[in-house]
Design a protein around this motif. Sequence first.
Motif, PDB file in Angstrom:
ATOM      1  N   SER A  42      -3.843   8.504   3.778  1.00  0.00           N
ATOM      2  CA  SER A  42      -2.716   8.406   2.855  1.00  0.00           C
ATOM      3  C   SER A  42      -1.555   9.273   3.343  1.00  0.00           C
ATOM      4  O   SER A  42      -0.394   8.849   3.328  1.00  0.00           O
ATOM      5  N   TYR A  43      -1.862  10.475   3.801  1.00  0.00           N
ATOM      6  CA  TYR A  43      -0.809  11.362   4.328  1.00  0.00           C
ATOM      7  C   TYR A  43      -0.149  10.728   5.547  1.00  0.00           C
ATOM      8  O   TYR A  43       1.079  10.795   5.708  1.00  0.00           O
TER       9      TYR A  43
ATOM     10  N   GLN B 243      -9.730   9.174   3.098  1.00  0.00           N
ATOM     11  CA  GLN B 243      -8.664   8.470   2.383  1.00  0.00           C
ATOM     12  C   GLN B 243      -7.431   9.364   2.216  1.00  0.00           C
ATOM     13  O   GLN B 243      -6.302   8.909   2.362  1.00  0.00           O
ATOM     14  N   GLU B 244      -7.667  10.662   1.946  1.00  0.00           N
ATOM     15  CA  GLU B 244      -6.561  11.603   1.793  1.00  0.00           C
ATOM     16  C   GLU B 244      -5.805  11.767   3.108  1.00  0.00           C
ATOM     17  O   GLU B 244      -4.571  11.824   3.136  1.00  0.00           O
TER      18      GLU B 244
ATOM     19  N   LYS C 297       2.270   7.984   4.427  1.00  0.00           N
ATOM     20  CA  LYS C 297       3.457   8.515   3.764  1.00  0.00           C
ATOM     21  C   LYS C 297       4.414   9.195   4.737  1.00  0.00           C
ATOM     22  O   LYS C 297       5.623   9.230   4.499  1.00  0.00           O
TER      23      LYS C 297
ATOM     24  N   GLU D 177       0.821  -1.201   0.000  1.00  0.00           N
ATOM     25  CA  GLU D 177       0.000   0.000   0.000  1.00  0.00           C
ATOM     26  C   GLU D 177       0.864   1.264   0.000  1.00  0.00           C
ATOM     27  O   GLU D 177       0.608   2.221  -0.742  1.00  0.00           O
TER      28      GLU D 177
ATOM     29  N   LEU E  31       0.924   4.066  -2.936  1.00  0.00           N
ATOM     30  CA  LEU E  31       0.617   5.473  -2.685  1.00  0.00           C
ATOM     31  C   LEU E  31       1.726   6.392  -3.171  1.00  0.00           C
ATOM     32  O   LEU E  31       1.495   7.561  -3.492  1.00  0.00           O
TER      33      LEU E  31
END
Length: 623
Positions: A249-250, A245-246, A253, A133, A137
């Motif tokens: 995702s951050y 989701q945003e 990361k 994942e 990303l």
Amino acid sequence: MLRHFRNQRKILSIFLWIVIASFIGTIFLVWGVGGKGNQKTYALKINDHVVSFNEYKTTYENISNTYRQLFGSNIDQKILSRQVIEEIISKYLLLDEANRLKLPVTDAEILEEIKKVPAFQVNGQFDKNRYLEVLRLNHITPDAFENNIRVNLLLNKIKGLIATSIYVNDQEILKEYRMRNKAAEISYIKVSPEDFEKDVKFDNKTIEKYYLENKNEFLEPVKVKLKYVEFTPDNVKIDDNISEQELQSYYLKNKEKFKQDEQIKARHILIKIDNFQDNSSVEKALKKAEEIYKKARSGGKFEELAKQYSDDISKNNGGDLGFIKRGMMIKEFEDSLFSLKEGEISKPVKTSFGYHIIKNEKYLPKKEYTFQEVRDQIRATILKDKIMAQFKQTVQTKYKEIQSFGNLSGYIAKNPKALEIKEIDYLSEGNNNIFIPQDIKNELLKMDKTELSPLFLINGKYYLFEVADKIAPTVPPLEKIKDKVIKSYIQKQSSIIAKKKADEAADKSSINEAAKFLNLAPQDVAAFKRIDPIPNIGVNSTMTEAIFTTKAPSMVRKSIQHGNSYYVIYVKNFIPASDDKLPEQRNTIAQYLINLKQTEAYNSYIDRLKKDARIDISPNLLD
């Protein structure tokens, strides 16, 4: 003070071995291995490897960050660029050598490295789904990532081969130990130019001649008068709807950002010891530290005691050292600090600086924050990033519009009320009390009259400058700066006289004869080691080397400059090192010598590879 607490030699020797930044530590940067083939634009070519400007830039950022962490922000950009070029060349030469030697890297070794990456772990354990994942990303394929891991392992193996060929023997360790711990006893006479200013004679003709021969010294730097406009992000409107989701995702990361190392907010009081050879001074410092400790334990306010008694610069902040992580301080200090409970105060702790009374003001345990704990923080960060992105786009649109008119003056002539124009009345190299950073200031001083600058981001705002006027470097007429010229002449001549007198004194047979010649009293200092600052003088490697290479008792046969003064030195005696402390210093010295030899071996190995290599560097990197 904190800088002195760190073991600088160890840091430097380790840094020399950071030849290639670990891909694992920068998996979210555009790195790549450097393709093979013929490209029209490239930063470097090393044998068959073509290195893109993108890879050069990423390596530059990695090494620049490392330098900043070690040495602060004052970095020479040209030196740093040369260092980056050398690191990249070394990387690919070593990679070719590893392949030539057919060093193996197994899939099991690659998997083991991947498992170590925190971003791929769930509850401290490697999770394959998380791994895939995170790569997805970041638009990285598993094959590309694993190939970079393979390259990194190859490089580590070839460096390991070089390192394992190095050893030190007992004789080398003993020699280094005795060199470090040998102490010198000296007397010195300080000869200051100020003492001879009254002996400097001159007339108008002399000053005029000096002015003409040293005009560059009085050159006033280039000056530019600036118009500028300031753009702020205050009124930027964006869509603040951010999906779950945003946010997640951050978090994935940037998971490393949401970790907290074990750390303690510390205060301390230092009772400094200038000479550890003087038992009386050591006992006096300990007694004073114990008295302060009793006051602190009896209810005395630690901050006030620090302000009153501490010999460290942190006394101005009540002894506050901020949050300390493991590895930041010397061992004795760290061991004591991390053994204290929150709010507890230590008994006096002896280090190479003196005695410390240490307070654990607040303890923060090691922690990894969950997504929910930092969700609001992430949302605020993303919003800020979106605002800045929209702000940048808006400003760039305005910038292109201004460019179409040639400069700010042309734009304002057609749009008199569109922008608020501000001015800086003649910026020069010496203007320090101004909001413009030094690197941007340097760029502005290079611009021509009426020239429009690029956009500069300063403290969260964009600035656009135009040079309204420019004054070239000039030397003012003598009559305007005569006092300055006279002062310069006197300083230089008195320094010449001081050096001549000091050199003549250094040629005498004893310090007493030198003192009589100079009509100055000699000063004795306590015994000091080669690795110590010279008492009452400070750090001067030239002086230290001269002292420890002079036979005792004897004069050092040349004066040595330190600051603006010249020193005449008499070496009275050397005190040989006592071998009784060798066992406790042995490992430190051995590691230092190994690091030194490894660095020399590595540099020699790279130099040999360079001789047979085809290396082509883009002229753009050498400007």
